[in-house]
Design a protein around this motif. Structure first.
Motif, short mmCIF file in Angstrom:
data_model
loop_
_atom_site.label_atom_id
_atom_site.label_comp_id
_atom_site.label_asym_id
_atom_site.label_seq_id
_atom_site.Cartn_x
_atom_site.Cartn_y
_atom_site.Cartn_z
N PRO A 93 11.19 5.82 -6.09
CA PRO A 93 11.21 5.20 -7.34
C PRO A 93 11.67 5.77 -8.26
O PRO A 93 11.31 4.32 -8.89
CB PRO A 93 9.37 5.10 -6.35
N ASP A 94 11.58 6.28 -8.97
CA ASP A 94 11.80 6.79 -10.56
C ASP A 94 13.12 6.60 -11.29
O ASP A 94 13.48 6.39 -12.35
CB ASP A 94 11.10 7.97 -10.80
N GLY A 95 14.20 6.56 -9.95
CA GLY A 95 15.83 6.48 -10.27
C GLY A 95 16.10 8.13 -11.15
O GLY A 95 17.21 7.63 -11.92
N GLY A 96 15.06 8.88 -10.88
CA GLY A 96 15.17 10.92 -11.62
C GLY A 96 16.42 11.20 -10.61
O GLY A 96 17.49 10.41 -10.19
N PRO A 97 17.27 12.18 -10.52
CA PRO A 97 18.52 12.65 -10.20
C PRO A 97 18.70 12.72 -8.76
O PRO A 97 17.62 12.87 -7.98
CB PRO A 97 18.19 14.34 -10.73
N PHE A 98 19.57 12.49 -8.12
CA PHE A 98 19.90 11.84 -7.16
C PHE A 98 20.50 13.94 -6.21
O PHE A 98 21.99 14.03 -6.84
CB PHE A 98 20.50 11.09 -6.54
N ALA A 99 20.18 13.88 -4.77
CA ALA A 99 21.16 15.39 -4.50
C ALA A 99 20.48 16.26 -5.29
O ALA A 99 21.52 17.38 -5.49
CB ALA A 99 22.07 15.14 -3.53
N ALA A 100 19.17 16.07 -6.04
CA ALA A 100 19.70 17.82 -7.08
C ALA A 100 17.86 18.03 -7.25
O ALA A 100 16.99 18.11 -6.93
CB ALA A 100 20.03 17.37 -8.94
N VAL A 120 9.01 9.17 -2.34
CA VAL A 120 7.94 8.42 -1.87
C VAL A 120 8.04 7.78 -0.36
O VAL A 120 9.29 7.89 0.10
CB VAL A 120 7.25 7.91 -2.30
N ALA A 121 7.49 8.75 1.02
CA ALA A 121 6.90 8.52 2.36
C ALA A 121 6.27 7.82 1.72
O ALA A 121 4.99 8.27 1.97
CB ALA A 121 7.97 9.17 3.20
N THR A 122 5.87 6.33 2.19
CA THR A 122 4.65 6.01 3.06
C THR A 122 4.92 5.11 4.57
O THR A 122 5.94 4.40 5.08
CB THR A 122 5.26 4.23 1.54
N THR A 123 4.44 5.74 4.83
CA THR A 123 3.52 5.46 6.36
C THR A 123 2.28 4.72 6.21
O THR A 123 1.22 4.65 6.28
CB THR A 123 3.38 6.74 7.59
N THR A 124 3.00 3.11 6.92
CA THR A 124 1.18 2.00 7.65
C THR A 124 1.89 2.03 9.03
O THR A 124 2.42 1.87 10.20
CB THR A 124 2.62 0.51 6.92
N LEU A 125 0.42 2.53 9.46
CA LEU A 125 -0.45 2.01 10.85
C LEU A 125 -1.47 1.40 10.08
O LEU A 125 -2.65 1.58 9.84
CB LEU A 125 -0.30 3.70 11.24
N GLY A 126 -1.00 0.11 10.95
CA GLY A 126 -2.07 -1.19 10.79
C GLY A 126 -3.03 -1.30 9.46
O GLY A 126 -1.79 -0.93 8.07
N PRO A 127 -3.58 -1.01 9.19
CA PRO A 127 -4.57 -1.08 7.99
C PRO A 127 -4.02 -0.12 7.18
O PRO A 127 -4.87 0.50 6.09
CB PRO A 127 -5.88 -1.27 8.40
N PHE A 128 -4.36 1.60 8.17
CA PHE A 128 -3.84 2.85 7.62
C PHE A 128 -3.43 2.64 6.24
O PHE A 128 -1.73 2.14 7.23
CB PHE A 128 -4.28 3.75 8.04
#
Length: 163
Positions: free
Chosen positions: A44-51, A57-65
């Motif tokens: 999300p923040d456009g910082g360094p890549f592969a460094a 951020v991994a956002t997991t959505t299961l129904g309302p959770f």
């Protein structure tokens, strides 16, 4: 202070391919969206890549959770197929619910195979949720290992790479 309750596991896989390619694919964090059910991984923040210092951020959505798992790369050793040095990446979980660390090791295993070890030591927060997780005994760790071995199987085509 009471001891921290953690969920620990190591998922392993042997995959056909080249060490460098497997390492690059596994550490291209947004690419994991295709393999992890109900989860979107983004930088999300456009910082360094592969460094070191890269955040994702991994956002997991299961129904309302919704579970937001924020992470930052804290160490990275590129694999060297010539010398046989394994690739290693260390990640720290920086979210409100999940803390802890992750280490991914990618090493040559001979005969065109690559060994992947994905180890997580998850600190569950807040404390009441950690206690709930602790009631499961070894079950949360078993579930984590099983889930990440399934993720590595789902990634197999990407990890294999071009012929």
């Amino acid at each position: 202070m009471a001891p921290r309750e953690t969920v620990d596991f190591t998922a392993t896989a042997l995959v056909p391919g080249r060490v460098r390619h497997v390492f690059d694919v596994l550490t291209d964090w947004p690419r994991q969206t295709a393999w992890v059910p109900a989860t979107v991984v983004a930088r999300p923040d456009g910082g360094p890549f592969a460094a070191v210092g890269e955040r994702f951020v991994a956002t997991t959505t299961l129904g309302p959770f919704v579970l937001v798992d924020a992470m930052e790369v804290v160490s990275r050793v590129e694999p060297d197929p010539v010398t046989g040095v394994a690739g290693r990446v260390g990640v720290v979980k920086t979210g409100d619910v999940l803390g802890g660390d992750v280490e991914i090791v990618v090493a040559p295993a001979g005969s065109g195979l690559v060994r992947v070890e994905w180890t997580e030591r998850i600190v569950v927060r807040p404390r009441w949720l950690a206690r709930l997780a602790a009631l499961g005994g070894p079950l949360p760790g078993f579930a984590g290992r099983t889930a990440f071995e399934a993720v590595l199987r789902a990634a197999a085509d990407d990890l294999r790479g071009p012929s």
